[in-house]
Design a protein around this motif. Sequence first.
Motif, PDB file in Angstrom:
ATOM      1  N   LEU A 144      -8.627   4.977  10.580  1.00 17.87           N
ATOM      2  CA  LEU A 144      -8.962   4.671   9.197  1.00 17.87           C
ATOM      3  C   LEU A 144     -10.054   3.625   9.121  1.00 17.87           C
ATOM      4  O   LEU A 144      -9.977   2.594   9.776  1.00 17.87           O
ATOM      5  CB  LEU A 144      -7.727   4.152   8.450  1.00 17.87           C
ATOM      6  CG  LEU A 144      -6.630   5.167   8.170  1.00 17.87           C
ATOM      7  CD1 LEU A 144      -5.289   4.476   7.982  1.00 17.87           C
ATOM      8  CD2 LEU A 144      -6.973   5.982   6.936  1.00 17.87           C
ATOM      9  N   PHE A 179      -9.358   1.964   1.661  1.00 17.28           N
ATOM     10  CA  PHE A 179      -9.381   2.791   2.849  1.00 17.28           C
ATOM     11  C   PHE A 179     -10.081   4.128   2.602  1.00 17.28           C
ATOM     12  O   PHE A 179     -10.049   4.673   1.490  1.00 17.28           O
ATOM     13  CB  PHE A 179      -7.956   3.085   3.319  1.00 17.28           C
ATOM     14  CG  PHE A 179      -7.275   1.928   3.988  1.00 17.28           C
ATOM     15  CD1 PHE A 179      -6.543   1.018   3.237  1.00 17.28           C
ATOM     16  CD2 PHE A 179      -7.354   1.751   5.368  1.00 17.28           C
ATOM     17  CE1 PHE A 179      -5.903  -0.047   3.849  1.00 17.28           C
ATOM     18  CE2 PHE A 179      -6.726   0.686   5.982  1.00 17.28           C
ATOM     19  CZ  PHE A 179      -5.995  -0.212   5.227  1.00 17.28           C
ATOM     20  N   GLY A 180     -10.682   4.654   3.670  1.00 14.61           N
ATOM     21  CA  GLY A 180     -11.174   6.015   3.661  1.00 14.61           C
ATOM     22  C   GLY A 180     -10.015   6.980   3.859  1.00 14.61           C
ATOM     23  O   GLY A 180      -8.854   6.574   3.971  1.00 14.61           O
ATOM     24  N   SER A 181     -10.351   8.263   3.922  1.00 15.17           N
ATOM     25  CA  SER A 181      -9.313   9.290   4.013  1.00 15.17           C
ATOM     26  C   SER A 181      -8.848   9.544   5.440  1.00 15.17           C
ATOM     27  O   SER A 181      -7.908  10.296   5.654  1.00 15.17           O
ATOM     28  CB  SER A 181      -9.825  10.596   3.398  1.00 15.17           C
ATOM     29  OG  SER A 181     -11.044  10.961   3.989  1.00 15.17           O
ATOM     30  N   PHE A 231      -4.483   8.392  14.145  1.00 19.16           N
ATOM     31  CA  PHE A 231      -5.133   8.523  12.843  1.00 19.16           C
ATOM     32  C   PHE A 231      -5.991   7.284  12.654  1.00 19.16           C
ATOM     33  O   PHE A 231      -5.484   6.166  12.617  1.00 19.16           O
ATOM     34  CB  PHE A 231      -4.051   8.639  11.761  1.00 19.16           C
ATOM     35  CG  PHE A 231      -4.552   9.058  10.413  1.00 19.16           C
ATOM     36  CD1 PHE A 231      -4.211   8.337   9.278  1.00 19.16           C
ATOM     37  CD2 PHE A 231      -5.350  10.178  10.257  1.00 19.16           C
ATOM     38  CE1 PHE A 231      -4.657   8.721   8.017  1.00 19.16           C
ATOM     39  CE2 PHE A 231      -5.801  10.578   9.013  1.00 19.16           C
ATOM     40  CZ  PHE A 231      -5.450   9.846   7.885  1.00 19.16           C
ATOM     41  N   TYR A 268       0.839  -1.191   0.000  1.00 15.79           N
ATOM     42  CA  TYR A 268       0.000   0.000   0.000  1.00 15.79           C
ATOM     43  C   TYR A 268       0.878   1.246   0.000  1.00 15.79           C
ATOM     44  O   TYR A 268       1.956   1.268   0.594  1.00 15.79           O
ATOM     45  CB  TYR A 268      -0.911   0.028   1.238  1.00 15.79           C
ATOM     46  CG  TYR A 268      -2.041  -0.966   1.196  1.00 15.79           C
ATOM     47  CD1 TYR A 268      -1.831  -2.292   1.533  1.00 15.79           C
ATOM     48  CD2 TYR A 268      -3.321  -0.578   0.806  1.00 15.79           C
ATOM     49  CE1 TYR A 268      -2.871  -3.215   1.471  1.00 15.79           C
ATOM     50  CE2 TYR A 268      -4.366  -1.480   0.758  1.00 15.79           C
ATOM     51  CZ  TYR A 268      -4.129  -2.807   1.092  1.00 15.79           C
ATOM     52  OH  TYR A 268      -5.157  -3.712   1.022  1.00 15.79           O
ATOM     53  N   LEU A 289      -5.194  -9.180   7.545  1.00 11.57           N
ATOM     54  CA  LEU A 289      -3.902  -8.654   7.138  1.00 11.57           C
ATOM     55  C   LEU A 289      -3.110  -8.143   8.332  1.00 11.57           C
ATOM     56  O   LEU A 289      -3.655  -7.493   9.220  1.00 11.57           O
ATOM     57  CB  LEU A 289      -4.081  -7.506   6.138  1.00 11.57           C
ATOM     58  CG  LEU A 289      -4.500  -7.852   4.719  1.00 11.57           C
ATOM     59  CD1 LEU A 289      -4.615  -6.576   3.892  1.00 11.57           C
ATOM     60  CD2 LEU A 289      -3.536  -8.830   4.071  1.00 11.57           C
ATOM     61  N   LEU A 311      -8.040  -4.304   0.583  1.00 11.50           N
ATOM     62  CA  LEU A 311      -8.720  -3.293   1.376  1.00 11.50           C
ATOM     63  C   LEU A 311      -8.758  -1.960   0.627  1.00 11.50           C
ATOM     64  O   LEU A 311      -7.796  -1.578  -0.023  1.00 11.50           O
ATOM     65  CB  LEU A 311      -7.999  -3.082   2.704  1.00 11.50           C
ATOM     66  CG  LEU A 311      -8.111  -4.190   3.745  1.00 11.50           C
ATOM     67  CD1 LEU A 311      -7.124  -3.936   4.877  1.00 11.50           C
ATOM     68  CD2 LEU A 311      -9.520  -4.291   4.283  1.00 11.50           C
ATOM     69  N   GLY A 358      -1.682  12.638   4.877  1.00 12.09           N
ATOM     70  CA  GLY A 358      -3.046  13.005   5.222  1.00 12.09           C
ATOM     71  C   GLY A 358      -4.124  12.190   4.547  1.00 12.09           C
ATOM     72  O   GLY A 358      -5.315  12.513   4.642  1.00 12.09           O
ATOM     73  N   LYS A 359      -3.732  11.105   3.874  1.00 12.08           N
ATOM     74  CA  LYS A 359      -4.707  10.278   3.173  1.00 12.08           C
ATOM     75  C   LYS A 359      -4.661   8.841   3.669  1.00 12.08           C
ATOM     76  O   LYS A 359      -3.749   8.444   4.397  1.00 12.08           O
ATOM     77  CB  LYS A 359      -4.445  10.306   1.667  1.00 12.08           C
ATOM     78  CG  LYS A 359      -4.568  11.689   1.040  1.00 12.08           C
ATOM     79  CD  LYS A 359      -4.362  11.619  -0.468  1.00 12.08           C
ATOM     80  CE  LYS A 359      -4.511  12.988  -1.101  1.00 12.08           C
ATOM     81  NZ  LYS A 359      -4.316  12.925  -2.578  1.00 12.08           N
ATOM     82  N   GLY A 360      -5.652   8.059   3.267  1.00 14.43           N
ATOM     83  CA  GLY A 360      -5.643   6.647   3.589  1.00 14.43           C
ATOM     84  C   GLY A 360      -4.742   5.878   2.644  1.00 14.43           C
ATOM     85  O   GLY A 360      -4.466   6.320   1.528  1.00 14.43           O
ATOM     86  N   PRO A 361      -4.252   4.721   3.060  1.00 13.08           N
ATOM     87  CA  PRO A 361      -3.409   3.895   2.182  1.00 13.08           C
ATOM     88  C   PRO A 361      -4.179   3.416   0.959  1.00 13.08           C
ATOM     89  O   PRO A 361      -5.392   3.195   1.018  1.00 13.08           O
ATOM     90  CB  PRO A 361      -3.030   2.710   3.075  1.00 13.08           C
ATOM     91  CG  PRO A 361      -3.242   3.186   4.475  1.00 13.08           C
ATOM     92  CD  PRO A 361      -4.382   4.145   4.399  1.00 13.08           C
ATOM     93  N   GLN A 362      -3.439   3.249  -0.139  1.00 15.17           N
ATOM     94  CA  GLN A 362      -4.039   2.784  -1.384  1.00 15.17           C
ATOM     95  C   GLN A 362      -3.268   1.575  -1.887  1.00 15.17           C
ATOM     96  O   GLN A 362      -2.028   1.614  -1.957  1.00 15.17           O
ATOM     97  CB  GLN A 362      -4.006   3.903  -2.434  1.00 15.17           C
ATOM     98  CG  GLN A 362      -4.636   3.534  -3.761  1.00 15.17           C
ATOM     99  CD  GLN A 362      -4.601   4.683  -4.757  1.00 15.17           C
ATOM    100  OE1 GLN A 362      -3.867   5.649  -4.587  1.00 15.17           O
ATOM    101  NE2 GLN A 362      -5.399   4.588  -5.793  1.00 15.17           N
ATOM    102  N   LEU A 363      -3.977   0.510  -2.213  1.00 14.41           N
ATOM    103  CA  LEU A 363      -3.343  -0.698  -2.739  1.00 14.41           C
ATOM    104  C   LEU A 363      -2.687  -0.406  -4.082  1.00 14.41           C
ATOM    105  O   LEU A 363      -3.322   0.134  -4.989  1.00 14.41           O
ATOM    106  CB  LEU A 363      -4.392  -1.794  -2.911  1.00 14.41           C
ATOM    107  CG  LEU A 363      -3.912  -3.130  -3.486  1.00 14.41           C
ATOM    108  CD1 LEU A 363      -2.949  -3.814  -2.525  1.00 14.41           C
ATOM    109  CD2 LEU A 363      -5.102  -4.040  -3.780  1.00 14.41           C
ATOM    110  N   GLN A 397      -3.691   4.207  13.365  1.00  9.25           N
ATOM    111  CA  GLN A 397      -2.310   4.409  12.963  1.00  9.25           C
ATOM    112  C   GLN A 397      -1.707   5.441  13.899  1.00  9.25           C
ATOM    113  O   GLN A 397      -2.041   6.622  13.818  1.00  9.25           O
ATOM    114  CB  GLN A 397      -2.246   4.874  11.511  1.00  9.25           C
ATOM    115  CG  GLN A 397      -0.846   4.994  10.965  1.00  9.25           C
ATOM    116  CD  GLN A 397      -0.850   5.375   9.487  1.00  9.25           C
ATOM    117  OE1 GLN A 397      -1.810   5.929   8.972  1.00  9.25           O
ATOM    118  NE2 GLN A 397       0.229   5.072   8.804  1.00  9.25           N
ATOM    119  N   TYR A 437      -9.128   0.726  11.569  1.00 10.44           N
ATOM    120  CA  TYR A 437      -7.709   0.644  11.887  1.00 10.44           C
ATOM    121  C   TYR A 437      -7.298   1.917  12.622  1.00 10.44           C
ATOM    122  O   TYR A 437      -7.871   2.989  12.435  1.00 10.44           O
ATOM    123  CB  TYR A 437      -6.863   0.537  10.616  1.00 10.44           C
ATOM    124  CG  TYR A 437      -6.840  -0.822   9.975  1.00 10.44           C
ATOM    125  CD1 TYR A 437      -7.840  -1.212   9.097  1.00 10.44           C
ATOM    126  CD2 TYR A 437      -5.809  -1.712  10.238  1.00 10.44           C
ATOM    127  CE1 TYR A 437      -7.808  -2.459   8.495  1.00 10.44           C
ATOM    128  CE2 TYR A 437      -5.762  -2.962   9.644  1.00 10.44           C
ATOM    129  CZ  TYR A 437      -6.765  -3.329   8.774  1.00 10.44           C
ATOM    130  OH  TYR A 437      -6.724  -4.568   8.175  1.00 10.44           O
TER     131      TYR A 437
END
Lengths: 112, 113
Positions: B90, B104-106, B88, A36, A100, B102, A41-46, B38, B36
């Motif tokens: 998520l 994820f949102g922001s 943080f 990922y 995971l 998965l 400031g963002k969520g993880p991206q696959l 973080q 989640y």
Amino acid sequence: GENVEQHPSTLSVQEGDSAVIKCTYSDSASNYFPWYKQELGKGPQLIIDIRSNVGEKKDQRIAVTLNKTAKHFSLHITETQPEDSAVYFCASGGSSGSRLTFGEGTQLTVNP
Amino acid sequence: SQTIHQWPATLVQPVGSPLSLECTVEGTSNPNLYWYRQAAGRGLQLLFYSVGIGQISSEVPQNLSASRPQDRQFILSSKKLLLSDSGFYLCAWSLDPKGEKLFFGSGTQLSVL
């Protein structure tokens, strides 16, 4: 439970160079290994994933390799660009009853 | 296409106050939903997951709880926040019950002061 170790924690490269991030896992029953990318400031991206029946997978400038015997897998980014700068997480999963497990992340900085 | 919405983006709360973070997914049915946390400079810790309405599994015992009142809504709550709850948060969804692939949102940056 599963334990995933990720190295290095920080990596700085010059634009155009290659970057390699390595992870090891402990559960030999794990069979799914995603990577990922998390921008600030963002969520993880696959960005790419691999299953244990495959040794290598490529998608343009990124590739992942898996060594089941040694229980480690790596992310390779070629021709790095400033927009590749982000935190990268590896993860391991797929064994029965488990979700995971993520590594601690690698802060990649690509210097122009 | 599927989208995930998470709010608020940032939140500052005093110690001892309650918490409610909301997450909704659009464009899919019966998703598996995840919360989640973080911590700064650390990896992702799975807090809760849900495979269906009213079904919540907790991965780590703590000061938080989760609920799923509707198919595509997932809520993270606390009755009394602790300093250690800062982080943080998520929300994520997946069509796979094992949590593969998965989305994820922001995220919500929570600061407990």
